[in-house]
Enzyme design. Structure first.
Site, short mmCIF file in Angstrom:
data_model
loop_
_atom_site.label_atom_id
_atom_site.label_comp_id
_atom_site.label_asym_id
_atom_site.label_seq_id
_atom_site.Cartn_x
_atom_site.Cartn_y
_atom_site.Cartn_z
N GLU A 4 65.91 35.89 -10.07
CA GLU A 4 65.03 34.71 -9.86
C GLU A 4 66.14 33.60 -9.80
OE1 GLU A 4 61.53 32.68 -12.73
OE2 GLU A 4 62.87 34.31 -13.48
N CYS A 43 59.47 37.39 -12.66
CA CYS A 43 59.82 37.40 -13.99
C CYS A 43 58.47 37.45 -14.95
CB CYS A 43 60.58 36.08 -14.07
SG CYS A 43 61.47 36.23 -15.78
N LYS A 51 55.47 31.47 -7.67
CA LYS A 51 55.16 31.98 -8.95
C LYS A 51 54.03 31.52 -9.69
CE LYS A 51 57.93 32.85 -13.33
NZ LYS A 51 59.18 32.53 -14.14
#
Length: 255
Positions: free
Chosen positions: A40, A140, A106
């Site tokens: 990431e 994540c 995200k």
């Protein structure tokens, strides 16, 4: 499918230096690799100051990923900070060898670090069709929310790129195995190592897991490139024998 997992330290908020660092690493990628996975925010570390280091989709990092994908004849995937239409996104880029780019912004922003105050949330999940495989790439904190990752498209691989710090690494290990088992898929987690600009330590634990929760690559702590071979025929055989996905509940995600 042969996957290269790049577990690396990162230079804080410096895309140019990180591309140079990764040039050296990617130049050693093994032949016949199909997929190269970076962490990431691999050009900056997990920063809440995107105005210092954000890029556009026409910027140097996108071109860099396309160049390496072409050179290695492999897809390159990782997330970077993108500035678009006045917003900042923690955007995963899946770059195909021929240059095609697919993106995922995200969805679950890490409120503990204030990510929700800085970055705009994505709305749609991405399923990538690549060399006969269906891949669901996520980022994540998404790992903590199983409904969003539920395998309703019969994807083969769930892929998590992360900056997941050492104090909560046990949760990373547990949740990756849970996602593999509940979704009856290969699951790969790629994390960074080193210390970021906020003095948060990272110890990696990049790993690969089969659909029963067994390690194909146990959690690793070294700064290195690790390889894993995925067998689709075996996955399909196991899914046919243990048809657990057929019994899952139906649902609709309401934004």
């Amino acid at each position: 499918m042969k996957v290269a997992i790049v577990q690396t330290s990162l230079v804080w908020e410096n895309p140019c230096d990180n591309r140079t660092l990764l040039d050296e690493k990617l130049s050693a990628i093994s032949p016949n690799t199909d997929l190269i996975v970076l962490p990431e925010m691999f050009t900056t570390g997990f920063t809440m100051q995107p105005q210092h280091c954000a890029e556009t989709m026409e910027g140097s990092t996108v071109e860099w990923m396309q160049r390496w994908a072409h050179k290695c004849e492999a897809a390159v995937v990782g997330s970077v900070i993108i500035h678009e239409n006045g917003n900042y996104y923690n955007r995963l880029l899946f770059v195909h060898p021929e240059g095609k780019i697919e993106v995922y912004d995200k969805r679950h922003r890490f409120t503990l670090a204030g990510e929700d105050q800085v970055y705009t949330s994505g709305k749609k999940r991405l399923i990538v069709d690549y060399r006969g495989w269906k891949i669901c790439p996520l980022i994540c904190y998404d790992l903590r929310f199983p409904v969003f990752s539920r395998n309703t498209e019969n994807y083969d691989i769930s892929l998590y790129v992360a900056n997941w710090p050492e104090p909560r690494i046990q949760a990373w290990d547990v949740l990756l195995r849970a996602r593999a088992v509940e979704n009856m898929c290969y699951t790969i987690g790629v994390n960074r190592v080193g210390t970021d600009g906020n003095n948060h330590p990272y110890i990696g634990h990049s790993q690969a897991i089969d659909c029963f929760g067994n390690y194909l690559l146990a959690p690793q702590t070294a700064e290195a490139i690790f390889y894993v071979e995925l067998d689709k025929a075996l996955l399909e055989e196991n899914r046919k024998r243990f048809a657990f996905l057929s019994d899952q509940d139906t649902f609709t995600i309401i934004d």
